[in-house]
Write a protein that holds these residues in place. Structure first.
Motif, short mmCIF file in Angstrom:
data_model
loop_
_atom_site.label_atom_id
_atom_site.label_comp_id
_atom_site.label_asym_id
_atom_site.label_seq_id
_atom_site.Cartn_x
_atom_site.Cartn_y
_atom_site.Cartn_z
N GLN A 157 0.85 -1.19 0.00
CA GLN A 157 0.00 0.00 0.00
C GLN A 157 0.88 1.24 0.00
O GLN A 157 1.91 1.28 0.67
CB GLN A 157 -0.87 0.01 1.26
CG GLN A 157 -1.78 1.19 1.42
CD GLN A 157 -3.10 1.03 0.70
OE1 GLN A 157 -3.55 -0.08 0.49
NE2 GLN A 157 -3.69 2.12 0.28
N LYS A 172 -4.29 -6.82 1.30
CA LYS A 172 -5.20 -6.13 2.23
C LYS A 172 -4.95 -6.60 3.66
O LYS A 172 -4.89 -5.79 4.59
CB LYS A 172 -6.66 -6.38 1.84
CG LYS A 172 -6.99 -6.00 0.43
CD LYS A 172 -7.54 -4.60 0.31
CE LYS A 172 -7.96 -4.27 -1.09
NZ LYS A 172 -6.97 -3.59 -1.89
N HIS A 173 -4.80 -7.92 3.84
CA HIS A 173 -4.52 -8.46 5.19
C HIS A 173 -3.17 -7.98 5.69
O HIS A 173 -3.05 -7.62 6.87
CB HIS A 173 -4.54 -9.99 5.15
CG HIS A 173 -5.89 -10.57 4.97
ND1 HIS A 173 -6.17 -11.88 5.22
CD2 HIS A 173 -7.06 -10.01 4.57
CE1 HIS A 173 -7.44 -12.12 4.98
NE2 HIS A 173 -8.00 -11.00 4.58
N TYR A 175 -1.58 -5.23 4.84
CA TYR A 175 -1.67 -3.80 5.14
C TYR A 175 -2.27 -3.57 6.53
O TYR A 175 -1.72 -2.83 7.35
CB TYR A 175 -2.49 -3.09 4.07
CG TYR A 175 -2.83 -1.66 4.42
CD1 TYR A 175 -1.83 -0.69 4.47
CD2 TYR A 175 -4.13 -1.29 4.72
CE1 TYR A 175 -2.11 0.62 4.80
CE2 TYR A 175 -4.43 0.02 5.05
CZ TYR A 175 -3.42 0.97 5.09
OH TYR A 175 -3.71 2.27 5.43
N GLU A 176 -3.40 -4.20 6.80
CA GLU A 176 -4.05 -4.04 8.10
C GLU A 176 -3.12 -4.48 9.24
O GLU A 176 -3.03 -3.82 10.27
CB GLU A 176 -5.36 -4.82 8.14
CG GLU A 176 -6.41 -4.24 7.21
CD GLU A 176 -7.58 -5.18 6.96
OE1 GLU A 176 -7.58 -6.31 7.49
OE2 GLU A 176 -8.50 -4.76 6.22
N TRP A 177 -2.43 -5.59 9.04
CA TRP A 177 -1.51 -6.09 10.07
C TRP A 177 -0.31 -5.16 10.26
O TRP A 177 0.07 -4.87 11.40
CB TRP A 177 -1.04 -7.50 9.69
CG TRP A 177 0.04 -8.01 10.57
CD1 TRP A 177 -0.07 -8.38 11.88
CD2 TRP A 177 1.41 -8.17 10.22
NE1 TRP A 177 1.16 -8.78 12.36
CE2 TRP A 177 2.08 -8.65 11.35
CE3 TRP A 177 2.14 -7.95 9.05
CZ2 TRP A 177 3.44 -8.93 11.36
CZ3 TRP A 177 3.50 -8.23 9.06
CH2 TRP A 177 4.13 -8.71 10.20
N VAL A 179 -0.16 -1.95 9.71
CA VAL A 179 -0.62 -0.74 10.39
C VAL A 179 -0.70 -1.00 11.89
O VAL A 179 -0.21 -0.20 12.70
CB VAL A 179 -1.98 -0.26 9.83
CG1 VAL A 179 -2.60 0.81 10.71
CG2 VAL A 179 -1.81 0.27 8.41
N ARG A 180 -1.31 -2.12 12.28
CA ARG A 180 -1.42 -2.46 13.72
C ARG A 180 -0.05 -2.70 14.35
O ARG A 180 0.20 -2.26 15.47
CB ARG A 180 -2.28 -3.71 13.91
CG ARG A 180 -3.76 -3.52 13.73
CD ARG A 180 -4.55 -4.74 14.19
NE ARG A 180 -4.03 -6.00 13.76
CZ ARG A 180 -4.34 -6.64 12.62
NH1 ARG A 180 -5.20 -6.07 11.79
NH2 ARG A 180 -3.83 -7.80 12.31
N LYS A 183 2.14 0.78 14.44
CA LYS A 183 1.51 2.04 14.85
C LYS A 183 2.46 2.78 15.77
O LYS A 183 2.88 2.25 16.77
CB LYS A 183 0.19 1.77 15.56
CG LYS A 183 -0.73 2.95 15.48
CD LYS A 183 -2.14 2.46 15.79
CE LYS A 183 -3.22 3.12 15.07
NZ LYS A 183 -3.45 3.09 13.76
#
Length: 185
Positions: A157, A172-173, A175-177, A179-180, A183
């Motif tokens: 991303q 997508k998976h 990216y979400e991981w 970010v978490r 952070k």
């Protein structure tokens, strides 16, 4: 008394020898390479209102390393126009990391590592202008090519002033991981 000293010396030498053999028989050059491998990168850059460039590298042991290039004068090794970075270049980048800020559990790391090849088959959207002065966060995974001794970036991303995404479900998976996991630590 001499027998006891001889026996104790023998035990110490035998124990040391067994430990030495066990340690180095499990450390093939392939295992050493594997543990140095960088799997993921989150890289933030912003030139608005001053210069800021920092991020994280996650290696194959799950260690999350942070770097801040805006505070140091490192020679960071960037990917070439085809998305490749040499093994030595990546190793130097890892050496420039300031600190270890976290650890990913082995089972979680394997789960997300297994998604990299699927993400590599995704189509990357054309970059679109979306924000102003936010900067850019580049979420990437890497596939290591042992024959060429280089890493190939898999764009997950691009977020910020310019937006671009990878259309695969695996990306997508990831990216979400990412970010978490990264952070602002």
């Amino acid at each position: 008394m001499n027998r006891i000293k001889t026996f104790i010396s023998f035990c110490i030498i035998a124990t040391s020898s067994v430990a030495f053999v066990a340690l180095f028989s499990s450390c093939s050059s392939e295992n050493i390479l594997f543990t140095e491998q960088v799997l993921f990168e989150v890289h933030y850059t912003n030139y608005a209102w001053g210069y800021s460039e920092n991020g994280y590298l996650i290696d194959s042991t799950g260690t999350i390393h942070s770097f801040d290039l805006s505070k140091k004068t490192y020679k960071w090794n960037y990917k070439d126009d085809n998305g490749y970075i040499s093994k030595d270049g990546m190793r130097n980048n890892l050496l420039h990391c300031d600190s270890v800020v976290g650890k990913v559990a082995a089972d979680s790391l394997q789960y997300f590592r297994d998604k990299i090849n699927g993400a590599a088959t995704g189509k990357i959207s054309d970059p679109v202008g979306a924000m102003a002065d936010f900067g850019q966060i580049r979420y990437s995974a890497y596939i290591y090519d042992r024959n060429q001794q280089r890493y190939k970036e898999v764009l997950i991303q691009l977020y910020g002033d310019m937006m671009s995404d990878n259309n695969s479900a695996e990306a997508k998976h990831l990216y979400e991981w990412l970010v978490r996991s990264t952070k602002r630590r």
